[in-house]
Design a protein around this motif. Sequence first.
Motif, PDB file in Angstrom:
ATOM      1  N   TYR A 191       0.844  -1.193   0.000  1.00 57.98           N
ATOM      2  CA  TYR A 191       0.000   0.000   0.000  1.00 57.98           C
ATOM      3  C   TYR A 191       0.881   1.245   0.000  1.00 57.98           C
ATOM      4  O   TYR A 191       1.909   1.296   0.685  1.00 57.98           O
ATOM      5  N   ASN A 192       0.439   2.257  -0.738  1.00 57.50           N
ATOM      6  CA  ASN A 192       1.112   3.554  -0.740  1.00 57.50           C
ATOM      7  C   ASN A 192       0.103   4.651  -0.445  1.00 57.50           C
ATOM      8  O   ASN A 192      -1.110   4.452  -0.573  1.00 57.50           O
ATOM      9  N   ALA A 193       0.610   5.798  -0.020  1.00 60.27           N
ATOM     10  CA  ALA A 193      -0.242   6.973   0.110  1.00 60.27           C
ATOM     11  C   ALA A 193      -0.604   7.435  -1.297  1.00 60.27           C
ATOM     12  O   ALA A 193       0.265   7.593  -2.153  1.00 60.27           O
ATOM     13  N   GLU A 194      -1.872   7.599  -1.556  1.00 54.98           N
ATOM     14  CA  GLU A 194      -2.401   7.821  -2.900  1.00 54.98           C
ATOM     15  C   GLU A 194      -1.631   8.906  -3.656  1.00 54.98           C
ATOM     16  O   GLU A 194      -1.326   9.966  -3.107  1.00 54.98           O
ATOM     17  N   HIS A 195      -1.300   8.587  -4.920  1.00 58.96           N
ATOM     18  CA  HIS A 195      -0.613   9.491  -5.847  1.00 58.96           C
ATOM     19  C   HIS A 195       0.813   9.811  -5.427  1.00 58.96           C
ATOM     20  O   HIS A 195       1.393  10.800  -5.877  1.00 58.96           O
ATOM     21  N   THR A 196       1.401   8.994  -4.557  1.00 54.41           N
ATOM     22  CA  THR A 196       2.788   9.212  -4.165  1.00 54.41           C
ATOM     23  C   THR A 196       3.524   7.871  -4.182  1.00 54.41           C
ATOM     24  O   THR A 196       2.912   6.818  -4.075  1.00 54.41           O
ATOM     25  N   PRO A 197       4.862   7.922  -4.295  1.00 54.76           N
ATOM     26  CA  PRO A 197       5.640   6.678  -4.234  1.00 54.76           C
ATOM     27  C   PRO A 197       5.928   6.227  -2.811  1.00 54.76           C
ATOM     28  O   PRO A 197       6.618   5.226  -2.617  1.00 54.76           O
ATOM     29  N   LYS A 235       5.819  13.755  11.445  1.00 56.55           N
ATOM     30  CA  LYS A 235       7.132  14.250  11.857  1.00 56.55           C
ATOM     31  C   LYS A 235       8.214  13.194  11.661  1.00 56.55           C
ATOM     32  O   LYS A 235       9.386  13.532  11.478  1.00 56.55           O
ATOM     33  N   TYR A 236       7.830  11.937  11.706  1.00 55.48           N
ATOM     34  CA  TYR A 236       8.811  10.853  11.682  1.00 55.48           C
ATOM     35  C   TYR A 236       8.741  10.006  10.412  1.00 55.48           C
ATOM     36  O   TYR A 236       9.709   9.312  10.088  1.00 55.48           O
ATOM     37  N   ALA A 237       7.627  10.049   9.726  1.00 59.88           N
ATOM     38  CA  ALA A 237       7.482   9.347   8.450  1.00 59.88           C
ATOM     39  C   ALA A 237       6.674  10.261   7.520  1.00 59.88           C
ATOM     40  O   ALA A 237       5.537   9.955   7.173  1.00 59.88           O
ATOM     41  N   PRO A 238       7.259  11.399   7.132  1.00 59.37           N
ATOM     42  CA  PRO A 238       6.500  12.403   6.364  1.00 59.37           C
ATOM     43  C   PRO A 238       5.954  11.838   5.054  1.00 59.37           C
ATOM     44  O   PRO A 238       6.666  11.190   4.293  1.00 59.37           O
ATOM     45  N   GLY A 239       4.660  12.075   4.837  1.00 64.57           N
ATOM     46  CA  GLY A 239       4.013  11.617   3.608  1.00 64.57           C
ATOM     47  C   GLY A 239       3.695  10.143   3.582  1.00 64.57           C
ATOM     48  O   GLY A 239       3.189   9.635   2.577  1.00 64.57           O
ATOM     49  N   GLN A 240       3.947   9.431   4.688  1.00 63.04           N
ATOM     50  CA  GLN A 240       3.792   7.979   4.703  1.00 63.04           C
ATOM     51  C   GLN A 240       2.593   7.529   5.532  1.00 63.04           C
ATOM     52  O   GLN A 240       2.612   6.490   6.185  1.00 63.04           O
ATOM     53  N   TYR A 244      -7.534   4.499   5.371  1.00 63.20           N
ATOM     54  CA  TYR A 244      -8.089   3.231   4.917  1.00 63.20           C
ATOM     55  C   TYR A 244      -9.500   3.435   4.365  1.00 63.20           C
ATOM     56  O   TYR A 244     -10.231   4.342   4.770  1.00 63.20           O
ATOM     57  N   ASN A 245      -9.877   2.565   3.455  1.00 57.69           N
ATOM     58  CA  ASN A 245     -11.200   2.624   2.825  1.00 57.69           C
ATOM     59  C   ASN A 245     -12.298   2.522   3.875  1.00 57.69           C
ATOM     60  O   ASN A 245     -12.292   1.620   4.721  1.00 57.69           O
ATOM     61  N   PRO A 313      -4.264  11.462   2.921  1.00 55.01           N
ATOM     62  CA  PRO A 313      -4.424  10.792   1.620  1.00 55.01           C
ATOM     63  C   PRO A 313      -5.016   9.397   1.785  1.00 55.01           C
ATOM     64  O   PRO A 313      -4.776   8.722   2.785  1.00 55.01           O
ATOM     65  N   ARG A 314      -5.773   8.978   0.797  1.00 56.62           N
ATOM     66  CA  ARG A 314      -6.329   7.629   0.830  1.00 56.62           C
ATOM     67  C   ARG A 314      -5.232   6.596   0.589  1.00 56.62           C
ATOM     68  O   ARG A 314      -4.199   6.882  -0.009  1.00 56.62           O
TER      69      ARG A 314
END
Length: 485
Positions: A191-197, A235-240, A244-245, A313-314
């Motif tokens: 699983y990834n944060a939608e529209h990001t790697p 702060k510790y896992a930015p963008g991560q 959940y649906n 993000p989804r």
Amino acid sequence: MRINLTLLTFLITGWILTAQDEFTSQLYQTFNDYKENSLQSRRIKYSQLQPLIERIKKNGLFKVTKVGESIEGRDLNLISLGTGSTDVFLWSQMHGDEPTATMAIFDIFNFIIADGFAKEKEEILSKLRLHFIPMLNPDGAEVFSRRNVLGIDINRDALRLQSPEGRTLKKVRDSLNPVFGFNLHDQSRYYNAEHTPKPATISYLAPAYNYEKEINEIRGNAMRVIAFMNNIIQKYAPGQVGRYNDTFEPRAFGDNLTKWGTGVILIESGGFAGDREKQEIRKLNYVSILSALYTIANESYREINLEEYEKIPRNDRKLFDLKIENVTYELLGKEYVLDLGINRNEIDLKGHTEFYYRSVLSDQGDLSTYYGYETFNAEGYKIIAPKKTSQAEFASNSNMATNLLKAGYGYLEMQRMPNSDMVNLPYHVVNQNYEVPEFKLQPGINPTFFLEKNGILTHAVINGFLLRLDKPLENQKFGNALIFK
């Protein structure tokens, strides 16, 4: 002099949030002081928890109550502490192969017992009563399986209640009628944060209680706590962080607990680069759960706008372990440019305490909307099929492994076969009668091939692991190859 009430509320809230920010930073920095070192890998067993629970029983802060048994007769224990008026219920490992939060729970117990953070612990324990079931599906954990011994998903048994584990969860919830419930799970590392790697290292959900996904006060408060936790994790896992649906599932415990009056906070622990055993993610669970308990205790979460929850993000599922882009593949005399998506699946060894990798080519074609934990741009590189050789040809060479690969051999024939399904060598081992299948790229195959550029083999892909042939193999990350008999 009259003080504006709105201004006073704003100042007090600001002071509380600043104090919480300092608290969470210190939690992260001091984690190793409280980490339960007897739990170091994901495949933990019921027997490993028993001495830890026995130790807790001797501490006057805790009350340990047997509240049920699994199908195979393992005790289900409820561990309670605190003297407050607000009940909070946390349960983990409803799915036997989802243990990240179980480890974090015992880190939290160590935090409670140890010195330090006296003010914050007093705030939490004087305002809340905390209740934990740290391993709801011990039979599943024994064989590292999602389902229980009956073969059912306990999280789809909230209505029929055929599993003793599900009945125990329902009984405890009804007896406590908690204000908040933390439903602690693991999700796929893909699983990834939608529209990001970026991987969805932590995903949250305040489950819906009807098909219309309405938001009442109970669900809204869970959303506010989640928004607070998201702010911490960023702060510790930015963008991560993902969301959940929230499609209503009428059989699921989270959805039903919300319906029954408990604000449910679902936490899903996903993937984190270089953290296959989820020790960094365990740390994030520890920090975010303790931070959430603190904001519930002082009720600062009530000031959070629901829009902050919607900004998370989804979840999406567009990650591979290895993505190879723009590689040239020849088929029937014509050349095609493809992307390859490779996943490294885990196969449990006997005893279910260790595993090996059996990788698979999951997808191929235009994968431009997908991402990889590891990505290699193979533009200008050509795929070359692997060959088989006998051990005798290279046995006298001290650089055997490197020379085998540079010569295009991905399979080594041996007379005496190891008694295993895997081998810690950078090529597959086969018996004398093994015929290497005709090479054809298609989803489902084990990804073993070579990359050639300007007539020279530069890389090997062995069981889904990419190896550079111009670098020492011992300095590269490699899991294992396979044994074919």
